[in-house]
Design a protein around this motif. Sequence first.
Motif, short mmCIF file in Angstrom:
data_model
loop_
_atom_site.label_atom_id
_atom_site.label_comp_id
_atom_site.label_asym_id
_atom_site.label_seq_id
_atom_site.Cartn_x
_atom_site.Cartn_y
_atom_site.Cartn_z
N PRO A 36 -52.11 10.84 -4.32
CA PRO A 36 -50.76 10.52 -3.84
C PRO A 36 -50.14 9.36 -4.62
CG PRO A 36 -52.34 10.68 -2.02
CD PRO A 36 -53.13 10.67 -3.28
N GLY A 37 -48.82 9.38 -4.73
CA GLY A 37 -48.10 8.25 -5.30
C GLY A 37 -48.12 8.17 -6.81
N TYR A 38 -48.31 9.29 -7.50
CA TYR A 38 -48.46 9.27 -8.95
C TYR A 38 -47.16 8.97 -9.67
CZ TYR A 38 -49.37 10.97 -13.70
OH TYR A 38 -49.48 11.09 -15.05
N HIS A 39 -46.04 9.45 -9.16
CA HIS A 39 -44.78 9.37 -9.89
C HIS A 39 -43.98 8.11 -9.50
CE1 HIS A 39 -45.18 13.09 -12.11
NE2 HIS A 39 -45.68 13.64 -11.02
N ALA A 40 -42.89 8.25 -8.75
CA ALA A 40 -42.00 7.11 -8.50
C ALA A 40 -42.70 5.98 -7.77
CB ALA A 40 -40.78 7.57 -7.71
N THR A 41 -43.49 6.29 -6.74
CA THR A 41 -44.14 5.24 -5.96
C THR A 41 -45.08 4.41 -6.82
OG1 THR A 41 -43.97 6.48 -3.90
CG2 THR A 41 -45.67 4.78 -4.01
N GLY A 42 -45.90 5.08 -7.62
CA GLY A 42 -46.89 4.38 -8.42
C GLY A 42 -46.32 3.62 -9.59
N ARG A 43 -45.04 3.79 -9.88
CA ARG A 43 -44.43 3.13 -11.05
C ARG A 43 -43.32 2.17 -10.65
NH1 ARG A 43 -44.42 8.47 -15.07
NH2 ARG A 43 -46.30 9.34 -14.16
N SER A 44 -43.25 1.84 -9.39
CA SER A 44 -42.16 1.01 -8.89
C SER A 44 -42.43 -0.47 -9.15
CB SER A 44 -41.99 1.24 -7.39
OG SER A 44 -41.03 0.36 -6.86
N ALA A 45 -41.40 -1.16 -9.59
CA ALA A 45 -41.43 -2.62 -9.69
C ALA A 45 -40.71 -3.18 -8.46
CB ALA A 45 -40.74 -3.08 -10.97
N ALA A 46 -41.15 -2.75 -7.32
CA ALA A 46 -40.34 -2.88 -6.11
C ALA A 46 -40.17 -4.32 -5.63
CB ALA A 46 -40.92 -2.03 -4.99
N PHE A 47 -39.01 -4.55 -5.12
CA PHE A 47 -38.69 -5.77 -4.42
C PHE A 47 -37.83 -5.39 -3.23
CE2 PHE A 47 -36.04 -5.05 -8.10
CZ PHE A 47 -34.76 -5.00 -7.56
N TRP A 48 -37.82 -6.27 -2.23
CA TRP A 48 -37.02 -6.04 -1.03
C TRP A 48 -35.77 -6.91 -1.17
CZ3 TRP A 48 -35.40 -9.25 3.01
CH2 TRP A 48 -34.91 -8.60 4.15
N SER A 49 -34.63 -6.26 -1.38
CA SER A 49 -33.37 -6.96 -1.56
C SER A 49 -32.30 -6.28 -0.72
CB SER A 49 -32.95 -6.96 -3.03
OG SER A 49 -31.59 -7.34 -3.17
N GLU A 50 -31.72 -7.02 0.20
CA GLU A 50 -30.74 -6.44 1.11
C GLU A 50 -29.44 -6.04 0.42
OE1 GLU A 50 -31.17 -8.29 5.40
OE2 GLU A 50 -31.54 -9.84 3.87
N THR A 51 -29.18 -6.58 -0.77
CA THR A 51 -27.97 -6.18 -1.47
C THR A 51 -28.21 -4.99 -2.41
OG1 THR A 51 -28.36 -7.71 -3.32
CG2 THR A 51 -27.08 -8.54 -1.44
N TYR A 52 -29.47 -4.72 -2.72
CA TYR A 52 -29.78 -3.69 -3.72
C TYR A 52 -29.45 -2.31 -3.16
CZ TYR A 52 -32.34 -1.68 -7.68
OH TYR A 52 -32.69 -1.01 -8.82
N GLY A 53 -28.57 -1.61 -3.86
CA GLY A 53 -28.12 -0.30 -3.39
C GLY A 53 -26.78 -0.34 -2.69
N GLY A 54 -26.29 -1.54 -2.38
CA GLY A 54 -24.96 -1.65 -1.77
C GLY A 54 -24.97 -1.55 -0.26
N PRO A 55 -23.80 -1.64 0.35
CA PRO A 55 -23.69 -1.65 1.82
C PRO A 55 -24.23 -0.39 2.50
CG PRO A 55 -21.67 -2.48 0.82
CD PRO A 55 -22.50 -1.92 -0.30
N GLY A 56 -24.25 0.74 1.79
CA GLY A 56 -24.77 1.96 2.42
C GLY A 56 -26.26 1.95 2.59
#
Length: 357
Positions: A36-56
């Motif tokens: 599991p998690g080979y593609h997008a999940t395993g390659r994410s440089a993830a951060f939690w940002s309330e502004t990221y992605g916009g108001p939606g």
Amino acid sequence: MMYDVAIVGAGMAGASLAAAIGPSARVVLLEAESAPGYHATGRSAAFWSETYGGPGIQPLTTASGPLLEAYLTPLGSLHIGRAEDAAKAEAVLRAFADTGVALERVDPAAFVPGLRDAWTIGVLEPSCAYIDVGALHAAEIARARHAGVEIRTDAALRVASRAGDVWTIETAAGTVRSRILVDAAGAWADIVAARAGVRPLGLQAYRRTMVQLRTDPGAPADLPHVVDLSGGFYFKPEPGGRLWLTPHDETETDPCDAAPEDIDVAIAIDRLEGVVDWRVDAVERRWAGLRTFAADRLPVYGFDAATPGFFWYAGQGGFGIQTAPAGALIAAALLLGTAADPAVAGIDFARYSPNRF
């Protein structure tokens, strides 16, 4: 065995949903890859940002914050720009003025040593945090297993058909029968839908490039996540003075095992050198992942209007990690027909329905 729910895709979306509904339903989680998690999940440089992605996206991110707390490390995010970006800074401040997201105007030079003189505009988002994606995804897989979810790997969906109220799902690992089929296949979501006889939504995958750099001087440990107000880059510190950098590219692509292009790596470094006076000593790693969006760049949660028993859980874009807990709670309520969890009760579920298209 007859399952109540078959989920296609064991990345963060599918894993978190399986964990959420596992205690209340017989669930099988089908993963095309060997893990599991080979593609997008395993390659994410993830951060939690309330502004990221916009108001939606913000309501989903904000609701997910308390549920992600064990996997967050304080980071902060600094949105920077040049004089011509002043209007963009004001637009960010206006967009989140009534959301409870804390933002403040700052001098960016106070946060980024070696910042070039042209970068005079700064908006600080103190709440931004780094997400330990590996630990989070592993925990959701473990929680799903503990709830009795069966996880099958090397189980790519080949075709699915519905007779009465039962789906027959042919996979590379055998046949599965389930009352509900959930499409959490990320970049492959439209392909899965088509193989199930469901009209695709027009989801589009985009390649995003990341590089890990060694610089002189090394990136300070207290450097915040730094993002261009014009969308040309972001970078953040890593242990040992390393830097993770992206040119914030979005290159249309078919679903694939994404790989970085040399030109995008070069563009990323060129943009960094226009921001700070650090020398790039080495590119230590380079990789690419896929981000998949619906036309309006909002995720898609809900039953297909034309095909009974087919549930969309896709289009999370680059925000699927930071919104995963809220998304799973919304999808669980819709799938099980239960009251919304208090954490997401104030969110308008219809905003993310596939029936909006």
